[in-house]
Structure formats: C-alpha cells, structure tokens
Design a protein around this motif. Structure first.
Motif, PDB file in Angstrom:
ATOM      1  N   ARG A 405      11.638   6.404   5.966  1.00 30.58           N
ATOM      2  CA  ARG A 405      10.453   6.987   6.600  1.00 30.58           C
ATOM      3  C   ARG A 405      10.909   7.966   7.666  1.00 30.58           C
ATOM      4  O   ARG A 405      11.751   7.635   8.511  1.00 30.58           O
ATOM      5  CB  ARG A 405       9.576   5.897   7.209  1.00 30.58           C
ATOM      6  CG  ARG A 405       8.324   6.432   7.897  1.00 30.58           C
ATOM      7  CD  ARG A 405       7.579   5.325   8.585  1.00 30.58           C
ATOM      8  NE  ARG A 405       6.468   5.848   9.390  1.00 30.58           N
ATOM      9  CZ  ARG A 405       5.739   5.119  10.211  1.00 30.58           C
ATOM     10  NH1 ARG A 405       5.991   3.819  10.355  1.00 30.58           N
ATOM     11  NH2 ARG A 405       4.763   5.669  10.908  1.00 30.58           N
ATOM     12  N   LEU A 411       7.434  -0.037   6.564  1.00 32.53           N
ATOM     13  CA  LEU A 411       6.380  -0.965   6.940  1.00 32.53           C
ATOM     14  C   LEU A 411       6.904  -2.366   7.209  1.00 32.53           C
ATOM     15  O   LEU A 411       6.374  -3.085   8.068  1.00 32.53           O
ATOM     16  CB  LEU A 411       5.319  -0.999   5.831  1.00 32.53           C
ATOM     17  CG  LEU A 411       4.059  -1.830   6.108  1.00 32.53           C
ATOM     18  CD1 LEU A 411       3.356  -1.339   7.370  1.00 32.53           C
ATOM     19  CD2 LEU A 411       3.107  -1.783   4.910  1.00 32.53           C
ATOM     20  N   LEU A 424       4.423  -0.388  -0.414  1.00 32.80           N
ATOM     21  CA  LEU A 424       3.853  -0.570   0.914  1.00 32.80           C
ATOM     22  C   LEU A 424       2.630  -1.468   0.771  1.00 32.80           C
ATOM     23  O   LEU A 424       1.604  -1.043   0.211  1.00 32.80           O
ATOM     24  CB  LEU A 424       3.473   0.772   1.538  1.00 32.80           C
ATOM     25  CG  LEU A 424       4.599   1.817   1.624  1.00 32.80           C
ATOM     26  CD1 LEU A 424       4.047   3.148   2.137  1.00 32.80           C
ATOM     27  CD2 LEU A 424       5.722   1.334   2.521  1.00 32.80           C
ATOM     28  N   VAL A 427      -1.475  -1.340   3.617  1.00 30.76           N
ATOM     29  CA  VAL A 427      -1.178  -0.263   4.558  1.00 30.76           C
ATOM     30  C   VAL A 427      -2.231  -0.214   5.659  1.00 30.76           C
ATOM     31  O   VAL A 427      -3.437  -0.293   5.396  1.00 30.76           O
ATOM     32  CB  VAL A 427      -1.098   1.092   3.824  1.00 30.76           C
ATOM     33  CG1 VAL A 427       0.072   1.126   2.884  1.00 30.76           C
ATOM     34  CG2 VAL A 427      -2.392   1.377   3.064  1.00 30.76           C
ATOM     35  N   LEU A 431      -0.544   4.253   9.465  1.00 27.47           N
ATOM     36  CA  LEU A 431       0.389   4.972   8.581  1.00 27.47           C
ATOM     37  C   LEU A 431      -0.177   6.274   8.057  1.00 27.47           C
ATOM     38  O   LEU A 431       0.489   6.988   7.298  1.00 27.47           O
ATOM     39  CB  LEU A 431       0.800   4.090   7.400  1.00 27.47           C
ATOM     40  CG  LEU A 431       1.704   2.903   7.707  1.00 27.47           C
ATOM     41  CD1 LEU A 431       2.091   2.179   6.431  1.00 27.47           C
ATOM     42  CD2 LEU A 431       2.961   3.360   8.447  1.00 27.47           C
TER      43      LEU A 431
END
Length: 494
Positions: A405, A411, A424, A427, A431
């Motif tokens: 990222r 995450l 992910l 979420v 984000l």
C-alpha cells in the motif's frame, strides 16, 4: 607295436619281418574300414541337425518383429519350440510350440492373447512389439533318433531382439522459480529440459536463437554442494562497486519535473502507454487507471560479459517400464539486458525418431500486468479482491507478485503480501482513495502497477446507523419525561 629294423650295409632282410609287416598293415586297414563303417551306420541312425537364427535389427515399439529359425536336418522333425530367456538366463519362458506329429501350433502366452503368429514352421512373428518384448529368444528344434524312434535329438540357436521406444514427452522449465529480479547482483540462471519415455536414453542438446550452444560439461551438484552454492561452476566475474551509476542517476532524474517537484508515475514507452477508455481497460467508478511503472532492466555495462559461459549436465533416471527419463540442465550467468527476448530450444535425437523433438521458450520480463478488482463498485464493509489477470506479453519464467500500500500498511497491518491476489476484508471508509501497488518480477526484470480503491457509502449500514440514533434519542426523551414526572410527584407530596 610292430616295427622292422633297417638292415645294415651288406645284410639281407629277414623273411619273417616282411610277413609281420604285411600282417599288421592288413590289420590296420581292416580296423580303419570297420571304424568308418560304424560311423556311417551311426550317422544313418541319428542323422544330422544344425540350427541358425538370423539376427533381427532393432525394432520400434508398435512395429512387427519376425524371428526366423533356420535348421537343416535329414531326420524326421518332432517339434519346434520358442523360448524367451528371462532373469539373466536363469529362467526360460516358453512362448510358442509347433508339434510336427499332429501338425499343430499353439501359444503359451495367454496374457498376450496369442500375440505370436507362426508364419512358417520355424518363424514366429510378434505384432505390435512393446518394450517388455526386448530380450533374448531361443529356438529349440527336435528330431527323432533314427535308431530307437523314441529318443529326440535337440539343437538350438538364439537371437537378441532390441526394442526401441521413442520419447513421448518433452518439456522445459526454469529451475528455482519464481525468483526476484536483482539489478546489481549477478544471478546464475538454469534451464531444465525433461525428456520421458525414451529407450535407449535420448541425446539432448540446447540451442539459442536457432544456433547450437557451445557448452562446458560439469557434474550434477549434490545436496551438500547445493547448500554451498552452484557447485562445479566457474566463478563469475565479481562486480565492481561504484558510488555513482549513470543508469541510477538517469532514473532518479525522471522522477522530478524541471522545477524539482515530484513527477507522476511514468511508463517505459509513454507514447504506447495505456489510457483510460482503452479496450480492456475501461475506467470504472471504483478504480482509477494508473500507468505502469517499469523498473529498468538495463544492467550496468561493467557488470557482465557479453559472451557468457554455458555449463551443461544431464542425469538419466531409469523407469519401471524399461524406458529412461533424461533431465538435462544448462546454467549461465544471466544478463537481463542481453537475455531478454532470447529464444532457447531443447532438441532431442533418438534412433526411433525420424526427426528431432523440439520445445522452445522465450525469456521475457513481465510487462503490463492487468489488474481486476471485484466488486467493481466497492462499498463500506465489502470484501475487495484485487488480482492479476495476465500480462501484455508471454512471460517466462513464472513471475512472483508482491502487494504493498502506497504510504501505509495493508489492512491487516502487514507491510506487504505475496501472491497473485490481494484480499481486503470488510473495507472501512477510511480506505477510500488508498493506492495499492502490485510488483511483478522475474530474474529478467520487474514492473509496478498501481490501482486506487474507491469506497462508496453503504446505504444499508447508514440506515442501521440512523435507526440506532433515533432509538437512542427516543430513549433519552423518555428518560427526561420520567425524571420530570418524578420531580412533580415529589413536589406535590412536600
């Protein structure tokens, strides 16, 4: 023993001696005549028998083999029996018999379902031979003894049937993959060619761009040698360290505008870069199309020689069916600048093949990874999957993938994640707008592809939140009313 003494000079020969000489000569003549007569009688009683077998040339699996047993005799034929010699000659298996007394023939190979055919009285044909038919065969011929008519006189001959089996599969792969790209450290690269099903062992050789490779033979490294590095290979030329490399300086300058501000992500070929709205890469409300970032595959000119040394080794592995599997390896110091887009071929020669078997691969670094995000319109609380769907070119060897990222952790709190897919789960809204980088690399090069995650509000979650807020407000109002009522009652009582 009879002898006559030679008389001396002036002496006369004794008459008795002459008579003895004549008598013994007659005895010897009679004995010789009797011996010859007995030999003729014995020959007339037994007869003669000679057996010879024509040597069969090698035969390929699936073809027909004809074994011919030639014999000469003046006697009466009793039988012809064919045997296959097994277990080094200690055991013989009867495969076919011709019985001259009843003029019949029959097979002893029930498992083969009468695969043997008697073409003539002394010839056996094996249709559709297999590797298991390879071996020594004997032909036994028997004739009657003329003297007794009950005894059988035997003679035999043998021949070795050689069965060839062509290879049935060939494949080429890279050893120790997937592996990362190393810009300033020389890597040894190995191609492995596996050939299965051949008998005898086939001959394997490599070519580059259609030309035979000049190789140096070396022994296969053992496990102990592997733990210490590439055993048996000549050490590559050590790299020369420098404080400044022009290729690094050029790359660093491309990351800045003329005014010194950070530049946007660039592509290797800006004129051919992908643009939003292109076929197969249409922009969606949930993703943002971002150009590819290619890590330079250009090696420093001082790092490697343009004429590498190729080291060859081969190992033969016997199989249970009698065939041989050959594993051929070729190793050299990889130069991504020269070896990228190089065509390597593995060719096999075998006496059962009319032309060589060939397999080819092209060394290529990954270019233009295609990312797919599902769902295309991510909402708060959804599970988002970002996966690599392919490349703009055929990549070899298999690349490795790393997810990061930009500007933060993933995450789950980790710095990076390996694999073709990034997941992910649930979420959060925080984000929204986060950017993720997928790095695809193999020993020939590396490339980065970015995608931005757009997270939309989830109406169902907002409705639940509003209901919870309304319920809390109603509870607060009811509490205030109860409190006011309690104060009122207390005031009236006082």
């Amino acid at each position: 023993m009879v002898w006559v003494t030679q008389p001396g000079r002036g002496e006369q020969l004794n008459a008795d001696g002459v008579w003895d000489l004549l008598r013994n000569t007659w005895k010897m003549t009679v004995f010789s005549l009797c011996f010859l007569l007995c030999a003729d009688l014995l020959d007339l009683a037994v007869g003669y028998l000679t057996v010879t077998i024509e040597q069969h040339p090698p035969v390929v699996v699936g073809e027909t083999a004809t074994l011919k047993c030639n014999f000469k005799t003046d006697g009466r034929l009793r039988e012809i029996v064919w045997f296959r010699v097994m277990e080094g000659g200690t055991n013989k298996q009867k495969i076919f018999t011709y019985d001259a007394m009843f003029n019949t023939n029959y097979s002893h190979m029930e498992d083969y379902r009468r695969r043997e055919d008697l073409v003539y009285q002394s010839t056996v044909r094996l249709p559709e031979v297999r590797i298991a038919d390879n071996g020594l065969y004997e032909c036994h011929v028997g004739i009657y003894d003329r003297a007794t008519r009950e005894k059988v006189v035997l003679a035999s001959g043998n021949t070795y049937l050689t069965v060839y089996a062509p290879p049935h599969s060939i494949s080429m792969m890279a050893a120790e993959t997937p592996a990362p790209f190393s810009r300033y450290q020389v890597q040894n690269f190995t191609l492995v060619c596996n050939v299965s099903g051949g008998k005898p062992a086939p001959v394997v050789y490599f070519k580059r761009d259609g030309e035979p490779i000049e190789i140096f033979h070396y022994l296969q490294p053992t496990e102990a040698d592997d733990s210490r590095g590439t055993a048996g290979m000549r050490g590559v030329r050590p790299l020369i360290s420098r404080d400044l490399d022009d290729t690094k300086l050029q790359k660093s300058r491309t990351l800045l505008h003329q005014d010194g501000r950070p530049a946007r992500l660039y592509t290797e070929s800006p004129g051919r870069g992908r643009t939003p709205g292109a076929a197969g890469h249409e922009a969606s409300p949930a993703t943002e199309v971002i150009p590819e970032t290619v890590v330079s595959r250009e090696f420093p000119r001082w790092a490697l020689s343009t004429d590498p040394l190729y080291y060859f080794s081969a190992r033969q592995v016997p199989q249970s069916d009698g065939s041989v599997e050959v594993q051929a390896r070729i190793t050299w110091a990889l130069n991504p600048q020269l070896d990228n887009d190089a065509l390597f071929s593995c060719e096999v020669k075998h006496p059962a093949l009319t032309m060589p078997m060939v397999t080819e691969i092209t060394l290529a670094a990954p270019k233009g990874p295609k990312l797919l995000m599902t769902p295309t319109r991510a909402k708060v609380g959804d599970t988002v999957r970002i996966s690599v769907q392919g490349f703009q070119n055929e990549v070899f060897p298999e690349p490795m993938f790393t997810w990061t990222r930009v500007g933060g952790r993933l995450l789950d709190g980790s710095d990076k994640r390996d694999g073709k897919e990034l997941v992910l789960e649930r979420v959060p809204a925080e984000l929204n707008g986060s950017m993720y980088r997928c790095t695809a690399q193999n020993p020939l090069g590396s490339t980065d592809t970015h995608t931005r995650l757009i997270v939309f509000e989830n109406p169902s979650m907002m409705k639940n939140t509003q209901n919870q807020n309304n319920a809390a407000a109603r509870v607060d109002a009811l509490g205030l009313m109860v409190t006011a009522l309690i104060f009122t009652v207390a005031a009236e009582l006082t």
